[in-house]
Design an enzyme around this catalytic site. Structure first.
Site, short mmCIF file in Angstrom:
data_model
loop_
_atom_site.label_atom_id
_atom_site.label_comp_id
_atom_site.label_asym_id
_atom_site.label_seq_id
_atom_site.Cartn_x
_atom_site.Cartn_y
_atom_site.Cartn_z
CG ASN A 158 31.91 0.81 -37.81
OD1 ASN A 158 32.60 1.47 -38.59
ND2 ASN A 158 31.28 1.35 -36.79
NE ARG A 180 29.34 4.40 -39.23
CZ ARG A 180 30.12 5.17 -38.49
NH1 ARG A 180 31.17 4.67 -37.89
NH2 ARG A 180 29.84 6.44 -38.34
CG HIS A 237 25.80 10.32 -35.76
ND1 HIS A 237 25.96 11.49 -35.05
CD2 HIS A 237 26.90 9.59 -35.50
CE1 HIS A 237 27.10 11.46 -34.40
NE2 HIS A 237 27.71 10.31 -34.67
NE ARG A 257 34.28 14.97 -35.32
CZ ARG A 257 33.45 13.92 -35.32
NH1 ARG A 257 32.17 14.08 -35.06
NH2 ARG A 257 33.90 12.72 -35.63
CB VAL A 298 26.14 12.07 -23.73
CG1 VAL A 298 25.64 13.19 -22.85
CG2 VAL A 298 27.67 12.06 -23.79
N GLY A 299 23.41 10.67 -24.25
CA GLY A 299 21.95 10.78 -24.26
C GLY A 299 21.27 9.68 -23.46
CD GLU A 346 25.39 4.32 -34.86
OE1 GLU A 346 25.96 4.19 -33.75
OE2 GLU A 346 25.73 5.16 -35.70
P1 ADP Z 1 30.72 7.00 -29.95
O1 ADP Z 1 30.39 8.32 -30.54
O2 ADP Z 1 32.19 6.79 -29.76
O3 ADP Z 1 29.96 5.83 -30.51
P2 ADP Z 1 29.11 6.58 -27.56
O4 ADP Z 1 27.76 6.76 -28.10
O5 ADP Z 1 29.51 5.24 -27.07
O6 ADP Z 1 30.23 7.19 -28.48
O7 ADP Z 1 29.27 7.63 -26.34
C1 ADP Z 1 30.47 7.72 -25.62
C2 ADP Z 1 30.33 8.84 -24.61
O8 ADP Z 1 29.18 8.60 -23.79
C3 ADP Z 1 31.49 8.93 -23.63
O9 ADP Z 1 32.53 9.71 -24.14
C4 ADP Z 1 30.84 9.59 -22.42
O10 ADP Z 1 30.93 10.99 -22.56
C5 ADP Z 1 29.38 9.21 -22.54
N1 ADP Z 1 28.95 8.26 -21.50
C6 ADP Z 1 29.02 6.92 -21.52
N2 ADP Z 1 28.51 6.41 -20.38
C7 ADP Z 1 28.12 7.45 -19.63
C8 ADP Z 1 27.51 7.59 -18.34
N3 ADP Z 1 27.21 6.53 -17.58
N4 ADP Z 1 27.22 8.83 -17.91
C9 ADP Z 1 27.52 9.92 -18.66
N5 ADP Z 1 28.09 9.85 -19.87
C10 ADP Z 1 28.38 8.64 -20.35
#
Ligand code: ADP
Length: 426
Positions: A10, A94, A183, A244, A346-347, A399
């Protein structure tokens, strides 16, 4: 010996992330990252998972992607996993933007490289770096299939009604302005894994996927095919993200230009890097935002901490409001929904986001069980109450595994023809 290893690359503008996987069992042999390429303080972090060895970190100037990949190859060789190994079946890359043309993972040849290059105007930040990665890897192992896996490919099934903007058709077509979505590798993987979690075939289920990372996007997946997604011509459209804005009235841009005196580049930077959560409250990390909100709950009214918490709360509320709008929209797009699934940083981790996104949607058959939602786990899991009409799930995305799977599926039978024909119409 059957070659069963796939190296996934990537390549970003100043970084290369990589994973070496063994597709006979999907195991990870090594993972790593080169950062700050082109600077004096480049850093290579390599973790030889198969060898069970300690992670190794080296810092020092790495001039370009060529040097970066050679350094990675060197690290892999130290673990007996070098790029010259006959066990390496292919390298999967990627590629962010595949336009309309690349609907599938594709074995790279000169025509494919030219087409990815032609798409640079619609992906100026990503495609050049992706191309550099492919060219460098090709030079290192010219005999090995290099496979491009496109972020946009999963979304090429969107009907015209979802993919077109309502602007003059000729102008749109001339400049290839349409909704491509991104994505896609994650949406493909997660929607399929959700079907598996439900014990059903992907062709039997309708899923709303919420990929909430630093970048964020939603998709509506009908019987395994994407029918709508929230990102558009670029990854700027749709949900509120870390930096964004997501959706804004396009006239905001004219206004900032005419009244605010800002240049196109300044507005681009504003909307892509200084907006979203960071623009609203100064933090783009959901953990930090939740901490500020929680700490503010105990702060005296009107205190600095309480005001700080109020800003974080407003950012959170705007994020959730947009997310709920997309859940509702995609519910209507699909008509029948079997699952709503959360993924990415986040999810997968932020229970309060999942709770707030679904709260009060019982009339749509949607609910979250507080106990299940609070469980921390790296496994796919249901968080809806037992017997719920619509499943709500958390499914960690992967991914790299998806890129490796798609790459290996393409080359495993020695089939390296790419089936690609240029019709000049991407
Ligand atoms: P990317 O889009 O860079 O691949 P990720 O999928 O790794 O990002 O998500 C990163 C984001 O996930 C962080 O900026 C943060 O907001 C959120 N995050 C990571 N761990 C946690 C957690 N334990 N609780 C809440 N949010 C989290």
């Amino acid at each position: 010996m059957t070659a069963t290893r796939v190296l996934v690359l990537n390549s970003g503008s100043s970084s290369v992330k990589y994973q070496l996987l063994d597709m006979s069992d999907g195991s990870r042999l090594a993972v790593g990252l080169v950062e700050r390429i082109g600077e004096e303080t480049s850093r290579l972090k390599h973790s030889p998972l198969a060898a069970g060895g300690e992670s190794r970190e080296t810092t020092g100037p790495i001039a370009d992607h060529d040097a970066a990949l050679k350094a990675v190859a060197g690290e892999l060789s130290r673990d007996g996993l070098g790029l010259d190994s006959p066990e390496l079946a292919a390298i999967g890359h990627r590629v962010v933007h595949g336009g309309k043309l690349f609907t599938q993972p594709t074995v790279v040849d000169d025509a494919v490289l030219a087409e990815i290059e032609r798409l640079i105007p619609v992906a100026p930040l990503h495609n050049p770096a992706n191309l550099t990665g492919i060219r460098t890897a090709r030079a290192l192992r010219p005999d090995l299939p290099q496979v491009a896996v496109f972020d946009t490919a999963f979304h090429t099934t969107m009907p015209e009604a979802a993919a077109r903007y309502a602007i003059d058709v000729e102008t749109a077509d001339r400049h290839r302005v349409r909704r491509y979505g991104f994505h896609g590798t994650s949406h493909a993987y997660v929607s399929r894994e959700t079907a598996r979690l439900l014990g059903r075939a992907p062709e039997d289920v309708n899923v709303i996927v919420l990929h909430l990372g630093n970048g964020a996007s939603a998709s509506a997946v009908e019987r395994g095919r994407c029918v709508d997604t929230s990102m558009g011509l670029t990854p700027l459209e749709g949900l509120v993200m870390g930096t964004r804005s997501g959706d804004v009235d396009p006239a905001v841009i004219f206004h900032l230009s005419r009244v605010g005196g800002m240049s196109t580049d300044e507005i681009d930077t504003l909307l892509n890097t200084k907006s979203g959560l960071v623009g609203l409250c100064g933090d783009n990390d959901m953990r930090e935002i939740r901490r500020r909100i929680d700490e503010g709950a105990e702060a005296p009214e009107g205190s600095e901490r309480a005001q700080d918490a109020a800003r974080a709360q407003l950012a959170f509320d705007i994020y959730i409001h947009r997310l709920r709008k997309y859940i509702g929209a995609y519910y209507a797009v699909l008509g029948r929904v079997d699952a709503v699934v959360f993924t990415a940083g986040v999810g997968e981790n932020a229970a309060p986001v999942r709770e707030a996104a679904i709260a009060g949607l019982e009339s749509l058959g949607l609910a979250v069980d507080g106990g299940l939602n609070a469980v921390r786990s790296a496994e796919p899991r249901l968080i809806s109450p037992e017997g719920a009409r619509v499943a709500v799930a958390v499914v960690p995305t992967d991914e790299e595994l998806e890129i490796a799977n798609q790459t290996y599926a393409l080359v495993r039978n020695g089939n390296t023809s790419n089936g690609y024909t240029s019709n000049g119409n991407s």
